[in-house]
Scaffold this motif. Structure first.
Motif, short mmCIF file in Angstrom:
data_model
loop_
_atom_site.label_atom_id
_atom_site.label_comp_id
_atom_site.label_asym_id
_atom_site.label_seq_id
_atom_site.Cartn_x
_atom_site.Cartn_y
_atom_site.Cartn_z
N GLY A 41 -20.86 -9.74 -47.01
CA GLY A 41 -21.55 -10.35 -48.14
C GLY A 41 -20.60 -11.17 -49.00
N VAL A 42 -19.39 -10.64 -49.18
CA VAL A 42 -18.38 -11.35 -49.98
C VAL A 42 -18.02 -12.67 -49.30
CG1 VAL A 42 -16.00 -11.26 -50.83
CG2 VAL A 42 -17.45 -9.22 -50.96
N TRP A 43 -17.82 -12.60 -47.98
CA TRP A 43 -17.49 -13.81 -47.22
C TRP A 43 -18.64 -14.81 -47.29
CZ3 TRP A 43 -12.74 -14.73 -46.17
CH2 TRP A 43 -11.87 -13.70 -45.79
N ALA A 44 -19.89 -14.27 -47.20
CA ALA A 44 -21.06 -15.13 -47.22
C ALA A 44 -21.14 -15.87 -48.55
CB ALA A 44 -22.32 -14.31 -46.99
N LEU A 60 -8.61 -17.44 -45.81
CA LEU A 60 -9.72 -18.12 -45.13
C LEU A 60 -9.26 -19.22 -44.18
CD1 LEU A 60 -12.70 -18.68 -47.61
CD2 LEU A 60 -12.73 -17.57 -45.38
N GLU A 61 -8.21 -19.91 -44.54
CA GLU A 61 -7.79 -21.05 -43.72
C GLU A 61 -6.90 -20.62 -42.55
OE1 GLU A 61 -7.23 -20.55 -46.86
OE2 GLU A 61 -5.18 -21.00 -47.47
N ASP A 62 -6.64 -19.33 -42.45
CA ASP A 62 -5.69 -18.87 -41.43
C ASP A 62 -6.32 -18.60 -40.06
OD1 ASP A 62 -3.63 -19.02 -43.26
OD2 ASP A 62 -3.92 -16.96 -43.94
N LEU A 63 -7.18 -19.50 -39.64
CA LEU A 63 -7.76 -19.40 -38.31
C LEU A 63 -7.46 -20.73 -37.62
CD1 LEU A 63 -9.69 -17.44 -36.66
CD2 LEU A 63 -11.50 -19.03 -37.25
N GLN A 64 -6.78 -20.68 -36.50
CA GLN A 64 -6.34 -21.92 -35.86
C GLN A 64 -6.77 -21.95 -34.40
OE1 GLN A 64 -4.93 -24.38 -37.52
NE2 GLN A 64 -4.73 -23.26 -39.44
N THR A 65 -6.87 -23.15 -33.85
CA THR A 65 -7.17 -23.22 -32.43
C THR A 65 -5.90 -22.90 -31.65
OG1 THR A 65 -6.79 -25.59 -32.55
CG2 THR A 65 -9.07 -24.87 -32.60
N PHE A 66 -6.09 -22.42 -30.44
CA PHE A 66 -4.96 -21.98 -29.62
C PHE A 66 -4.43 -23.13 -28.78
CE2 PHE A 66 -3.67 -20.35 -25.41
CZ PHE A 66 -2.53 -19.68 -25.80
N ASN A 67 -3.13 -23.30 -28.83
CA ASN A 67 -2.48 -24.32 -28.03
C ASN A 67 -1.39 -23.66 -27.19
OD1 ASN A 67 -0.06 -26.23 -27.65
ND2 ASN A 67 -1.74 -27.64 -28.09
N ALA A 68 -1.51 -23.75 -25.87
CA ALA A 68 -0.63 -23.03 -24.97
C ALA A 68 0.85 -23.38 -25.17
CB ALA A 68 -1.04 -23.28 -23.52
N ASN A 94 -18.62 -18.55 -48.82
CA ASN A 94 -18.92 -19.71 -47.99
C ASN A 94 -20.32 -20.27 -48.28
OD1 ASN A 94 -16.62 -19.95 -45.95
ND2 ASN A 94 -17.11 -17.79 -45.84
N THR A 95 -21.00 -19.67 -49.30
CA THR A 95 -22.38 -19.99 -49.63
C THR A 95 -23.27 -20.15 -48.39
OG1 THR A 95 -21.87 -22.36 -49.84
CG2 THR A 95 -21.87 -21.07 -51.87
N LYS A 140 -12.25 -8.27 -37.38
CA LYS A 140 -13.52 -8.92 -37.05
C LYS A 140 -14.19 -9.53 -38.29
CE LYS A 140 -16.59 -6.10 -35.52
NZ LYS A 140 -17.52 -5.97 -36.65
N THR A 141 -14.32 -8.74 -39.34
CA THR A 141 -14.99 -9.23 -40.55
C THR A 141 -14.24 -10.43 -41.13
OG1 THR A 141 -15.61 -6.93 -40.94
CG2 THR A 141 -16.05 -8.49 -42.71
N THR A 142 -12.94 -10.29 -41.23
CA THR A 142 -12.11 -11.40 -41.73
C THR A 142 -12.29 -12.64 -40.86
OG1 THR A 142 -10.48 -9.71 -42.31
CG2 THR A 142 -9.77 -12.00 -42.48
N SER A 143 -12.28 -12.45 -39.55
CA SER A 143 -12.39 -13.58 -38.62
C SER A 143 -13.75 -14.26 -38.74
CB SER A 143 -12.17 -13.12 -37.18
OG SER A 143 -10.86 -12.63 -37.02
N ILE A 144 -14.81 -13.46 -38.96
CA ILE A 144 -16.13 -14.05 -39.13
C ILE A 144 -16.17 -14.90 -40.40
CG2 ILE A 144 -18.54 -13.47 -39.68
CD1 ILE A 144 -18.37 -11.29 -37.58
N GLY A 145 -15.53 -14.40 -41.45
CA GLY A 145 -15.44 -15.18 -42.68
C GLY A 145 -14.71 -16.49 -42.45
N LYS A 146 -13.60 -16.41 -41.74
CA LYS A 146 -12.81 -17.62 -41.44
C LYS A 146 -13.61 -18.58 -40.56
CE LYS A 146 -8.27 -15.28 -41.27
NZ LYS A 146 -7.27 -14.78 -40.30
N LEU A 147 -14.29 -18.01 -39.57
CA LEU A 147 -15.07 -18.84 -38.65
C LEU A 147 -16.21 -19.54 -39.38
CD1 LEU A 147 -15.60 -19.75 -35.76
CD2 LEU A 147 -16.78 -17.60 -35.32
N THR A 148 -16.83 -18.81 -40.31
CA THR A 148 -17.91 -19.39 -41.11
C THR A 148 -17.40 -20.60 -41.88
OG1 THR A 148 -18.87 -17.19 -41.36
CG2 THR A 148 -19.64 -18.89 -42.86
N ARG A 149 -16.23 -20.45 -42.46
CA ARG A 149 -15.67 -21.56 -43.21
C ARG A 149 -15.35 -22.74 -42.29
NH1 ARG A 149 -11.17 -22.66 -47.57
NH2 ARG A 149 -10.01 -24.22 -46.40
#
Ligand code: GDP
Length: 301
Positions: free
Chosen positions: A149-152, A284-292, A155-156, A114-123
């Motif tokens: 906080g680290v993710w914040a 951070l860049e390892d969040l992708q949209t889902f394609n069936a 991502n400033t 979750k925390t990692t994903s929020i960081g990725k999503l923020t970016r």
């Protein structure tokens, strides 16, 4: 320098584990009951679950009949088509800009990513030029606030919430601040586990309710982060959180290393909550949209 594999390669590498037993099925000489039985085993091993497995195999038999093919190798393409059609309803993107701010509540059990994903999503949102305010409503876990906080910082973006505070109050303050500061998005991170005597679902329902007091239409999105590596367990989490919170989307993590990617078929069949993003690594860049179709092709190597 070590070159990083593309995310698609990492997804494929992960899902190849899911489909390793599927691919060998098509090397035989005829399409017979043995083939369907082997496929059934492979799908169940990949944690697709009984319902989705039965559905896919029935659909596949129909497709084989329609095309009148006798070549096992051609069944592979038909299986990809069947899986794609099943997974298609999960394809949906996150839309922002319809509310000022768009309030996104994020839930998930500890360790799901979750925390990692929020960081990725923020970016991801920052790249789309959206201003983000983070609410650290997991006030029970000191490490969670620190990590966020680290993710914040990376991502400033601003972050609201302090250790030991009341999670619902933090969420209320964050949404109010997001409105006052004209943020595009307020991301609310919630606890994944509570000190034992409290009930997680009740706590999350309360946060959701209180967010609605700060902004009547909010939260606009309620996302659940699940670990794609936990298979049927992840499906059970989707059902439980959806029952309690009426989920609008999922983030499925760790698909870069799982043998249980078939769980998405089970989700599509039993509780089709859209998959907004998939996690395919720790960066951070390892969040992708889902394609069936991409997913189906990766599962059936
Ligand atoms: P939380 O407890 O739900 O907040 O989980 P974390 O965000 O702390 O993540 C738990 C672990 O999973 C960490 O070691 C992350 O680096 C890792 N992780 C999260 N997402 C992914 C992913 O998509 N792929 C891989 N390989 N690891 C991930």
């Amino acid at each position: 320098p070590v070159e990083r594999k593309s995310w698609m390669e990492r997804l494929r590498a992960g899902l190849r584990k899911t489909g390793s037993s599927i691919s060998t099925v098509f090397t035989g000489t005829k399409i017979d009951e043995d083939l369907y039985e082997e496929l059934e085993t492979a799908l169940l091993m990949a944690d697709a679950g009984v319902k989705a497995t039965t559905f896919v195999l029935d659909d596949l038999r129909r497709r084989v009949k329609d095309t009148k093919t006798t070549n096992p190798a051609e069944v592979k393409a038909l299986l990809i088509d069947a899986l794609t059609e099943l997974l298609q309803p999960l394809e949906k993107g996150l839309v922002i800009g319809e509310h000022e701010p768009t309030v996104i509540m994020v839930a998930g059990v500890n360790g799901a990513g979750k925390t990692t994903s929020i960081g990725k999503l923020t970016r991801h949102l920052a790249e789309a030029d959206a201003s983000v305010l983070l609410a650290a409503a997991d006030t029970f876990r000191a490490a969670a606030r620190e990590q966020l906080g680290v993710w914040a910082t990376r991502n400033t973006v601003e972050i609201i919430g302090q250790q030991g505070g009341d999670p619902a109050a933090v969420s209320f303050d964050a949404v109010s601040a997001g409105k006052a500061r004209q943020k595009d998005v307020v991301l609310v991170d919630t606890a994944g586990r509570l000190p034992t005597q409290l009930h997680l679902m009740e706590e999350l329902k309360k946060i959701k309710r209180v967010i609605g007091k700060a902004e009547a239409t909010a939260p606009h999105e309620v996302l659940l982060v699940i670990d794609g590596n936990t298979g049927q367990n992840a499906l059970n989490q989707v059902k439980a959180f959806d029952d309690a919170l009426q989920l609008t989307g999922l983030i499925v993590t760790k698909l870069d290393g799982t043998a249980k990617g078939g769980v998405l078929a089970a989700i599509a069949q039993e509780r089709p909550v859209p998959v907004y993003f998939i996690g395919v690594g720790e960066k951070l860049e390892d969040l992708q949209t889902f394609n069936a179709r991409e997913f189906a092709q990766a599962i059936v190597p």
